[in-house]
Design an enzyme around this catalytic site. Sequence first.
Site, mmCIF file in Angstrom:
data_model
loop_
_atom_site.group_PDB
_atom_site.id
_atom_site.type_symbol
_atom_site.label_atom_id
_atom_site.label_comp_id
_atom_site.label_asym_id
_atom_site.label_seq_id
_atom_site.Cartn_x
_atom_site.Cartn_y
_atom_site.Cartn_z
ATOM 1 C CD GLU A 48 33.380 38.801 40.204
ATOM 2 O OE1 GLU A 48 34.122 38.856 41.193
ATOM 3 O OE2 GLU A 48 33.756 38.408 39.083
ATOM 4 C CD1 TRP A 49 28.782 45.406 37.934
ATOM 5 C CD2 TRP A 49 27.344 46.063 39.522
ATOM 6 N NE1 TRP A 49 28.479 46.729 37.696
ATOM 7 C CE2 TRP A 49 27.602 47.154 38.651
ATOM 8 C CE3 TRP A 49 26.468 46.228 40.596
ATOM 9 C CZ2 TRP A 49 27.011 48.400 38.837
ATOM 10 C CZ3 TRP A 49 25.876 47.468 40.780
ATOM 11 C CH2 TRP A 49 26.135 48.544 39.911
ATOM 12 N NE ARG A 50 36.364 42.870 38.551
ATOM 13 C CZ ARG A 50 37.442 42.476 37.894
ATOM 14 N NH1 ARG A 50 37.546 41.218 37.485
ATOM 15 N NH2 ARG A 50 38.439 43.299 37.663
ATOM 16 N NE ARG A 90 39.453 40.523 42.076
ATOM 17 C CZ ARG A 90 38.728 40.232 43.150
ATOM 18 N NH1 ARG A 90 38.908 40.868 44.289
ATOM 19 N NH2 ARG A 90 37.811 39.288 43.104
ATOM 20 C CD GLU A 94 44.865 41.565 45.332
ATOM 21 O OE1 GLU A 94 44.830 40.441 44.806
ATOM 22 O OE2 GLU A 94 45.533 41.833 46.331
ATOM 23 C CG HIS A 157 43.010 37.905 42.946
ATOM 24 N ND1 HIS A 157 42.041 38.146 43.900
ATOM 25 C CD2 HIS A 157 42.353 37.436 41.853
ATOM 26 C CE1 HIS A 157 40.855 37.835 43.397
ATOM 27 N NE2 HIS A 157 41.016 37.407 42.169
ATOM 28 C CE LYS A 184 38.313 34.655 43.106
ATOM 29 N NZ LYS A 184 37.778 35.827 42.398
ATOM 30 N NE ARG A 226 40.024 30.214 34.648
ATOM 31 C CZ ARG A 226 39.725 31.281 35.388
ATOM 32 N NH1 ARG A 226 38.533 31.374 35.961
ATOM 33 N NH2 ARG A 226 40.596 32.252 35.548
ATOM 34 C CB SER A 245 36.316 39.643 34.904
ATOM 35 O OG SER A 245 36.202 38.405 35.584
ATOM 36 C CD GLN A 249 36.695 35.082 33.787
ATOM 37 O OE1 GLN A 249 36.035 35.644 32.924
ATOM 38 N NE2 GLN A 249 36.712 35.486 35.047
#
Length: 264
Positions: A48-50, A90, A94, A157, A184, A226, A245, A249
């Site tokens: 995932e490219w933030r 994002r 959020e 979110h 999501k 998770r 991110s 996590q």
Amino acid sequence: MRRRTATVRGIELGRARPEVIVPLVGADEEDLLAQAEAAGGTRARILEWRLDRFRPDLEDVGEHREAVLAALPALRGQLGPDRALLATFRTAAEGGARPIADRDLGSLLEALITGRRAGTQSAVDLIDIETSRDERVVARVIAAAHRHGTVVVGSFHDMDTTPPESELVEILRSQRLLGADVPKIAVTPRSPRDVLTLLSASLTAAEDLSGPHIAISMGPLGASSRVAAETFGSAATFASVGEGSAPGQLRAEDVAGMLELLRP
């Protein structure tokens, strides 16, 4: 009835083991590519490219968009043909790094979807759109993604609380009605019972058999969500290589191993 899936680069979301998604949060192209190389040493097949974390020195949205598009070919090349790229901006509301107007967000995502300046129409495989944004922008981005064969992650979110189970299930269902291929939800638990609320909502949504979704309880308290993704119907989970991110996590290889150990 077999549950529907969403497929990108041979990766079938919603079937068998949940996918591990690793965020790339590099502030410039050099850091971005170094993180992508490190993630390539894990079992994660989706990165995932933030975008909100990229080039924080560029405050002008047009300059930022051009920098993103200019960096995209090198990133796609670094990932290789077997890993999928999810593009996410994002917003600050959020839990992201910077604000952006709805219209500017739509322009950025559409440019990524269509592959402008990317050198290939398949540079971005999945796109994330916050479904609470302007409904016209959301509809336009989803329509563009579907025209170009890009999988849509429709996200929600809550950075403060965990809404009731019925509300979470309704959010996931409404995201799918909007056209999200992978709804999501990510919420913040204040007690262990909040984690159970999220997991129960995920299981209820999975029982619809309408397609894959992602459900996450954030922070240290929600870490169990998770690694219990498969049991409770979530098609993917997010894990880090280096800097993460989002709160809570875990390391990508740890999560991949636990997913295998906890397979029902």
